[in-house]
Write an enzyme that holds these catalytic residues in place. Structure first.
Site, PDB file in Angstrom:
ATOM      1  N   CYS A 175       1.197  -1.087   0.334  1.00 39.99           N
ATOM      2  CA  CYS A 175       0.582   0.050   0.175  1.00 39.99           C
ATOM      3  C   CYS A 175       0.910   1.132   0.042  1.00 39.99           C
ATOM      4  O   CYS A 175       0.668   2.414  -0.758  1.00 39.99           O
ATOM      5  CB  CYS A 175      -0.699  -0.211   1.609  1.00 39.99           C
ATOM      6  SG  CYS A 175      -0.272  -0.050   2.634  1.00 39.99           S
ATOM      7  N   HIS A 220      -2.456   1.143   7.084  1.00 41.00           N
ATOM      8  CA  HIS A 220      -2.819   1.962   5.941  1.00 41.00           C
ATOM      9  C   HIS A 220      -3.103   2.966   5.081  1.00 41.00           C
ATOM     10  O   HIS A 220      -3.199   3.718   5.543  1.00 41.00           O
ATOM     11  CB  HIS A 220      -4.176   0.773   5.018  1.00 41.00           C
ATOM     12  CG  HIS A 220      -4.510   0.507   3.674  1.00 41.00           C
ATOM     13  ND1 HIS A 220      -3.767  -0.446   3.255  1.00 41.00           N
ATOM     14  CD2 HIS A 220      -4.955   0.699   3.341  1.00 41.00           C
ATOM     15  CE1 HIS A 220      -4.666  -0.337   2.046  1.00 41.00           C
ATOM     16  NE2 HIS A 220      -5.482   0.296   2.046  1.00 41.00           N
ATOM     17  N   ASP A 232      -5.965   1.940  -4.078  1.00 46.55           N
ATOM     18  CA  ASP A 232      -5.039   1.085  -3.742  1.00 46.55           C
ATOM     19  C   ASP A 232      -4.347  -0.055  -4.273  1.00 46.55           C
ATOM     20  O   ASP A 232      -4.991  -1.113  -4.920  1.00 46.55           O
ATOM     21  CB  ASP A 232      -5.336   1.477  -1.829  1.00 46.55           C
ATOM     22  CG  ASP A 232      -6.698  -0.088  -1.574  1.00 46.55           C
ATOM     23  OD1 ASP A 232      -7.400  -0.089  -2.784  1.00 46.55           O
ATOM     24  OD2 ASP A 232      -7.003  -0.011  -0.679  1.00 46.55           O
TER      25      ASP A 232
END
Length: 256
Positions: A175, A220, A232
């Protein structure tokens, strides 16, 4: 006294018979057979056989017992002489020499395939990946906010790239690696971790958030795509994609 005038008969004189006499008869008989067979072989094979007509122990004149019959050697060897007379004459020089012509040999250099360098392999892999990503981006559900937004336009190129833990290249992203890579294409250097990215920007409210801002949640980060959308690199087994914001309390970060 009576006198008989009858003369006694006497056997004619002959050669005395001894044990050697039988042996001599057997030997002379064998010689005759062998001589006839040798003559026959010479006549059929074309070889000249020289025969001696006289026998060492010839019987005395008068045809006494033990004498051998005469053999006409001229007749027996006539065929052999005829073959020899018509046969080609083969001669060989006193001094002979020989030679050998070596065949011409042409050396051919082996064909060596050029080894594919790791750089060329990676370049080809990235090119293939980018082509696949561009195709995926064109067919995926891309938000309207992408058009004209430099951050989202770059991010959309990598739709379909797999999640790779610690990945920071188009071969695979995690991520934070994905967000940092996208901003780096625009000349903006971001920290490698999600916590560092949050600290590098300014927190804005959801109402003030704009497409291209960063969405942060514990552990994240994603890129805001407008409305209720984000792009993402989710988690292992998934690929980069546009999807709905799933975080319960997302924090919007603006860079610059």
């Amino acid at each position: 006294m009576t006198v008989s005038n009858t003369r006694a008969r006497h056997r004619a004189a002959r050669r005395p018979v001894t044990p050697l006499t039988d042996i001599a008869h057997a030997a002379t008989a064998s010689i005759g057979v062998v001589g006839r067979r040798s003559a026959a072989v010479a006549a059929t094979s074309g070889l000249v056989v020289t025969m001696i007509g006289s026998v060492a122990n010839a019987a005395p004149a008068g045809g006494a017992a033990g004498s051998l019959p005469a053999v006409d050697t001229s007749a027996l060897t006539a065929s052999a002489r005829a073959v020899l007379e018509t046969a080609p004459v083969v001669t060989a020089p006193v001094e002979a020499s020989w030679s050998f012509d070596a065949p011409a040999v042409e050396a051919v250099a082996p064909v060596v395939k050029k080894a594919t360098t790791r750089t060329a392999t990676l370049a080809a892999s990235r090119s293939t990946t980018r082509t696949a990503v561009a195709t995926a981006a064109a067919t995926s559900d891309v938000p309207q906010s992408v058009a004209g937004n430099s951050v989202l336009e770059i991010a959309a190129r990598y739709v379909g790239v797999p999640y790779v833990s610690g990945g920071t290249t188009p071969d695979g992203f995690d991520c934070s690696g994905f967000v940092s890579y996208v901003y780096d294409q625009l000349g903006v250097s971001l920290p490698r971790t999600s916590a560092g990215i949050k600290a590098a920007g300014t927190v804005v409210s959801r109402a003030d958030a704009q497409p291209g801002d960063i969405i942060w949640s514990p552990g994240h980060v994603a890129i805001y795509a407008g409305g209720d959308q984000q792009i993402d690199s989710p988690r292992p087994g998934k690929t980069i994609q546009f999807r709905s914001i799933w975080q319960s309390a997302p924090v919007f970060i603006r860079i610059g």
